[in-house]
Scaffold this motif. Structure first.
Motif, PDB file in Angstrom:
ATOM      1  N   GLY A  40       5.792  -9.173   4.461  1.00 25.12           N
ATOM      2  CA  GLY A  40       4.649  -8.781   5.275  1.00 25.12           C
ATOM      3  C   GLY A  40       4.564  -7.303   5.590  1.00 25.12           C
ATOM      4  O   GLY A  40       3.606  -6.847   6.224  1.00 25.12           O
ATOM      5  N   GLY A  41       5.547  -6.518   5.174  1.00 25.55           N
ATOM      6  CA  GLY A  41       5.494  -5.075   5.411  1.00 25.55           C
ATOM      7  C   GLY A  41       4.393  -4.428   4.595  1.00 25.55           C
ATOM      8  O   GLY A  41       4.180  -4.783   3.438  1.00 25.55           O
ATOM      9  N   ARG A  42       3.652  -3.478   5.206  1.00 30.89           N
ATOM     10  CA  ARG A  42       2.533  -2.831   4.535  1.00 30.89           C
ATOM     11  C   ARG A  42       2.878  -1.389   4.200  1.00 30.89           C
ATOM     12  O   ARG A  42       3.470  -0.664   4.997  1.00 30.89           O
ATOM     13  N   LEU A  43       2.460  -0.969   3.012  1.00 27.21           N
ATOM     14  CA  LEU A  43       2.668   0.396   2.546  1.00 27.21           C
ATOM     15  C   LEU A  43       1.309   0.965   2.148  1.00 27.21           C
ATOM     16  O   LEU A  43       0.676   0.477   1.214  1.00 27.21           O
ATOM     17  N   THR A  44       0.836   1.988   2.865  1.00 29.98           N
ATOM     18  CA  THR A  44      -0.427   2.628   2.537  1.00 29.98           C
ATOM     19  C   THR A  44      -0.154   3.988   1.899  1.00 29.98           C
ATOM     20  O   THR A  44       0.918   4.582   2.088  1.00 29.98           O
ATOM     21  N   GLY A  45      -1.136   4.486   1.157  1.00 26.39           N
ATOM     22  CA  GLY A  45      -0.941   5.788   0.541  1.00 26.39           C
ATOM     23  C   GLY A  45      -2.109   6.196  -0.322  1.00 26.39           C
ATOM     24  O   GLY A  45      -3.200   5.592  -0.282  1.00 26.39           O
ATOM     25  N   ILE A  46      -1.863   7.238  -1.123  1.00 25.53           N
ATOM     26  CA  ILE A  46      -2.910   7.796  -1.977  1.00 25.53           C
ATOM     27  C   ILE A  46      -2.311   8.242  -3.300  1.00 25.53           C
ATOM     28  O   ILE A  46      -1.151   8.679  -3.364  1.00 25.53           O
ATOM     29  N   SER A  47      -3.098   8.113  -4.346  1.00 29.72           N
ATOM     30  CA  SER A  47      -2.727   8.594  -5.676  1.00 29.72           C
ATOM     31  C   SER A  47      -3.732   9.675  -6.059  1.00 29.72           C
ATOM     32  O   SER A  47      -4.926   9.392  -6.197  1.00 29.72           O
ATOM     33  N   PHE A  48      -3.262  10.907  -6.198  1.00 30.66           N
ATOM     34  CA  PHE A  48      -4.159  12.035  -6.429  1.00 30.66           C
ATOM     35  C   PHE A  48      -4.533  12.171  -7.907  1.00 30.66           C
ATOM     36  O   PHE A  48      -3.723  11.951  -8.802  1.00 30.66           O
ATOM     37  N   ARG A  49      -5.777  12.582  -8.131  1.00 28.61           N
ATOM     38  CA  ARG A  49      -6.298  12.922  -9.463  1.00 28.61           C
ATOM     39  C   ARG A  49      -5.979  11.851 -10.511  1.00 28.61           C
ATOM     40  O   ARG A  49      -5.631  12.145 -11.640  1.00 28.61           O
ATOM     41  N   SER A  50      -6.085  10.595 -10.126  1.00 26.05           N
ATOM     42  CA  SER A  50      -5.651   9.524 -11.024  1.00 26.05           C
ATOM     43  C   SER A  50      -6.707   8.467 -11.307  1.00 26.05           C
ATOM     44  O   SER A  50      -6.470   7.556 -12.108  1.00 26.05           O
ATOM     45  N   ALA A  51      -7.873   8.560 -10.669  1.00 24.69           N
ATOM     46  CA  ALA A  51      -8.835   7.452 -10.733  1.00 24.69           C
ATOM     47  C   ALA A  51      -9.217   7.087 -12.163  1.00 24.69           C
ATOM     48  O   ALA A  51      -9.451   5.915 -12.461  1.00 24.69           O
ATOM     49  N   ASP A  52      -9.274   8.073 -13.037  1.00 21.53           N
ATOM     50  CA  ASP A  52      -9.661   7.804 -14.428  1.00 21.53           C
ATOM     51  C   ASP A  52      -8.457   7.789 -15.369  1.00 21.53           C
ATOM     52  O   ASP A  52      -8.631   7.784 -16.590  1.00 21.53           O
ATOM     53  N   GLN A  53      -7.259   7.785 -14.796  1.00 25.22           N
ATOM     54  CA  GLN A  53      -6.031   7.745 -15.587  1.00 25.22           C
ATOM     55  C   GLN A  53      -5.397   6.348 -15.483  1.00 25.22           C
ATOM     56  O   GLN A  53      -5.797   5.530 -14.655  1.00 25.22           O
ATOM     57  N   PRO A  54      -4.413   6.065 -16.326  1.00 22.82           N
ATOM     58  CA  PRO A  54      -3.819   4.713 -16.325  1.00 22.82           C
ATOM     59  C   PRO A  54      -3.343   4.234 -14.955  1.00 22.82           C
ATOM     60  O   PRO A  54      -3.558   3.073 -14.597  1.00 22.82           O
ATOM     61  N   MET A  55      -2.726   5.131 -14.166  1.00 22.12           N
ATOM     62  CA  MET A  55      -2.209   4.681 -12.881  1.00 22.12           C
ATOM     63  C   MET A  55      -3.350   4.344 -11.919  1.00 22.12           C
ATOM     64  O   MET A  55      -3.318   3.319 -11.228  1.00 22.12           O
ATOM     65  N   GLY A  56      -4.377   5.189 -11.880  1.00 21.07           N
ATOM     66  CA  GLY A  56      -5.503   4.898 -11.019  1.00 21.07           C
ATOM     67  C   GLY A  56      -6.257   3.654 -11.442  1.00 21.07           C
ATOM     68  O   GLY A  56      -6.704   2.851 -10.603  1.00 21.07           O
ATOM     69  N   GLN A  57      -6.401   3.478 -12.736  1.00 21.86           N
ATOM     70  CA  GLN A  57      -7.084   2.284 -13.237  1.00 21.86           C
ATOM     71  C   GLN A  57      -6.293   1.016 -12.923  1.00 21.86           C
ATOM     72  O   GLN A  57      -6.872  -0.036 -12.642  1.00 21.86           O
ATOM     73  N   ALA A  58      -4.957   1.129 -12.967  1.00 22.96           N
ATOM     74  CA  ALA A  58      -4.139  -0.036 -12.605  1.00 22.96           C
ATOM     75  C   ALA A  58      -4.326  -0.401 -11.140  1.00 22.96           C
ATOM     76  O   ALA A  58      -4.369  -1.582 -10.775  1.00 22.96           O
ATOM     77  N   LEU A  59      -4.453   0.612 -10.279  1.00 25.69           N
ATOM     78  CA  LEU A  59      -4.687   0.342  -8.865  1.00 25.69           C
ATOM     79  C   LEU A  59      -6.061  -0.278  -8.630  1.00 25.69           C
ATOM     80  O   LEU A  59      -6.217  -1.225  -7.856  1.00 25.69           O
ATOM     81  N   LEU A  60      -7.059   0.270  -9.320  1.00 23.21           N
ATOM     82  CA  LEU A  60      -8.432  -0.167  -9.074  1.00 23.21           C
ATOM     83  C   LEU A  60      -8.794  -1.465  -9.791  1.00 23.21           C
ATOM     84  O   LEU A  60      -9.486  -2.322  -9.241  1.00 23.21           O
TER      85      LEU A  60
END
Length: 592
Positions: free
Chosen positions: A537-557
């Motif tokens: 149940g522990g929550r981890l919030t954060g941000i991934s910079f300059r990644s929305a159109d890259q593999p990591m950002g796409q995996a998140l979205l």
């Protein structure tokens, strides 16, 4: 080599994950000796520190690590020559590089000279029109303006031709530098460079701003020897520690030894925001509260550099030297606008360069990425090369081509284990380059546009084995594995005792195992905000910079559901919304 952490051999960032080794007995000994938490004790032990080293690491002091200035080859001669000019009433000119290291070096020495009533000429060459380092026409101009001594700062150590010209025109030169030297030594009245042949000071890790800081101590000592301070206050060297710290951080030298002490002390001085130029730039950048390495390296430094990249090269030095708050505010606003212009230019070049790289068929053993384009601004190609290196995790060179001359100016950034500077120097010797050189992690070059293909083939062949052997470059090193419930403002505050972070003492990385993504949303231009939850149940919030159109950002979205291994750096915030901590994501791997 140990087994990959969580079994991650190929993350979305293309890396294998490894947990840094730390001896349990060493961790316990550090904790007992200093009273720090287990997490901080592990961090220190993993960096090779012992219980004996720990107190000095946690509380770095200049008096414990500051070198005797006389141990730097040429330092005493430089101090004597500068004082000779002061005693004779000769006009002094400071010839500084156009980056933050050069600007802060000029501001230190210029400020010290002004406390004694001198009015030095400040000269910073234009990056595009003049290039790096002294040039004969500029030196001649300085002599015509009345300069009787020129002091080069963060440049000059390899300027044989221009300094020979200065010698022939009867213009004395003192060189203050830190860059690696090979070949012929330039003629100078004094040459101070801890990386020159014959220097045994052990201070080769100093930035030029650090060398200049030591020079101020040498000048004070020489002044005392001459009785120059009778009837007037001796300049306080510590008043310039903020400038030394800013130059040290922005030149990305190792934050160990005296550099760590310079930055620790300098940030304290900077946090008073008493220097008009520093305060005005902080206001323009939106910096609030005590100064940090992040503020220096990512908010203040880029704005100073913007003057040299796309504007007027001497703005940074002038800003750091002025005592007029109105002038400081005007220059700071100008640099802030130039930085916005630089970002826009950088984005345009980055998009084009990245598209070129993405069109290539990359193999695992492809050792270098080279992108080129017409009219790419030479002031941003180094930044773009760094972005390409980060994005694709391998060495990169970006070349801006001038279609009128047919020449390309290139800048490169490398990965640990791949000596890019040596490879470029070898290409120059092979006749593939008009000019080129650098060091292991960075290079600069000039190439005929018709030979870029040959250069690519040559560097690919030369660097392939180095890249294959460079295991560290393809490894994501983790300092500790923790749970989301451990992430808090207080946890980050406890870890802050290990600051300042930088080269040689990197910001700690943390990994989290088997989390489920519960939220992801694109924010800004291309960032992604997210939330992960653990089975407990522990929550981890954060941000991934300059990644929305890259593999990591796409995996998140848009990626598959299920469990993920998550890794990055923690950031603490204390603002009107309260205290919190979040993760700045750096890598991601599927857990199931």
């Amino acid at each position: 080599m140990s087994e990959p952490l969580f079994g991650v051999r190929q993350s979305l960032g293309g890396r294998s994950w490894r947990l840094k080794a730390a001896d349990d007995n060493a961790i316990q000994a550090i904790c007992r000796a200093t009273g720090v938490s287990d997490a901080l004790g592990r961090l220190m032990a993993a960096r090779g520190l012992t219980a004996e080293d720990a107190p000095a690491f946690l509380a770095p002091k200049l008096r414990d690590s500051f070198p005797d200035p006389s141990t730097l080859k040429g330092m005493d001669e430089a101090a004597r020559r500068i004082w000779d000019a002061l005693d004779a009433g000769d006009r002094i000119a400071l010839f500084a590089d156009y980056d933050v290291d050069g600007a802060t070096s000029a501001a230190q020495l210029g400020g010290w000279l002004r406390t004694l009533g001198a009015d030095p000429i400040i000269y910073v060459p234009d990056r595009i029109e003049e290039g790096y380092g002294p040039n004969a026409p500029a030196l001649k101009s300085l002599k015509e303006q009345g300069a009787r001594l020129v002091i080069t700062l963060d440049c000059g150590a390899a300027s044989v031709g221009p300094l020979t010209a200065a010698h022939e025109m009867g213009l004395p030169v003192v060189v203050i530098d830190h860059h690696l030297m090979d070949g012929e030594i330039p003629p100078a009245d004094a040459l101070v460079n801890p990386n020159q042949p014959g220097d045994v000071s052990g201070c080769g890790h100093l930035a030029a701003a650090g060398v200049t800081f030591v020079l101020l101590a040498a000048l004070n000592r020489e002044g005392r020897r001459r009785g120059a301070f009778k009837g007037q206050a001796e300049p306080n060297v510590l008043d310039f520690a903020d400038l030394a710290a800013l130059g040290t951080i922005c030149d990305v030298v190792s934050l160990t030894g005296v550099n760590r002490a310079i930055v620790a002390q300098g940030l304290k001085v900077m946090s008073a925001w008493s220097r008009p130029g520093m305060a005005a730039l902080a206001a323009a950048a939106g910096v609030q509260g005590p100064a940090s390495p992040y503020h220096a390296g990512f908010l203040l430094g880029p704005r100073i550099n913007a003057g040299g990249r796309v504007g007027q090269s001497d703005l940074g030095a002038r800003l750091m030297m002025t005592q007029d708050p109105k002038e400081a505010a005007h220059i700071a606003q100008t640099l802030d606008a130039l930085n916005a212009e630089r970002r826009a230019i950088e984005t345009e070049v980055l998009d084009q360069a990245q598209a070129q790289v993405e069109a290539l068929k990359l193999e695992d053993d492809t050792p270098i990425l080279i992108a080129s384009g017409e009219h790419w601004h030479p002031g941003v190609i180094g930044i773009v090369a760094g972005r390409i290196k980060e994005r694709f995790n391998r060495p990169a060179i970006v070349i801006g081509v001038d279609p009128e001359t047919g020449l390309g100016k290139g800048s490169g950034r490398s990965c640990t284990g791949v000596n890019l500077g040596a490879a470029v120097a070898a290409a120059r010797e092979e006749g593939l380059l008009v000019a080129g050189g650098g060091h292991a992690m960075a290079c600069g070059l000039t190439v005929d546009v018709n030979r870029i293909g040959e250069l690519t083939d040559y560097l690919t062949a030369r660097l392939k084995q180095e890249w294959i052997a460079a295991e560290e470059a393809r490894t994501y090193s983790v300092d500790a594995v923790i749970s989301p419930s451990a992430v808090s403002f207080e946890f980050c505050e406890a870890l802050s005792a290990a600051e300042p972070y930088g080269m040689g003492n990197p910001e700690p990385r943390f990994a989290f195992s088997s989390l489920r993504r519960t939220y992801a949303q694109r924010v800004g231009t291309d960032h992604v905000r997210f939330t992960f939850e653990s089975p407990g149940g522990g929550r981890l919030t954060g941000i991934s910079f300059r990644s929305a159109d890259q593999p990591m950002g796409q995996a998140l979205l848009n990626g598959p559901d299920g469990l993920w291994h998550v890794a990055g750096k923690l950031r603490a915030e204390d603002n009107r919304y309260g205290r919190k901590a979040e993760l700045h994501l750096e890598d991601l791997a599927k857990a199931d």
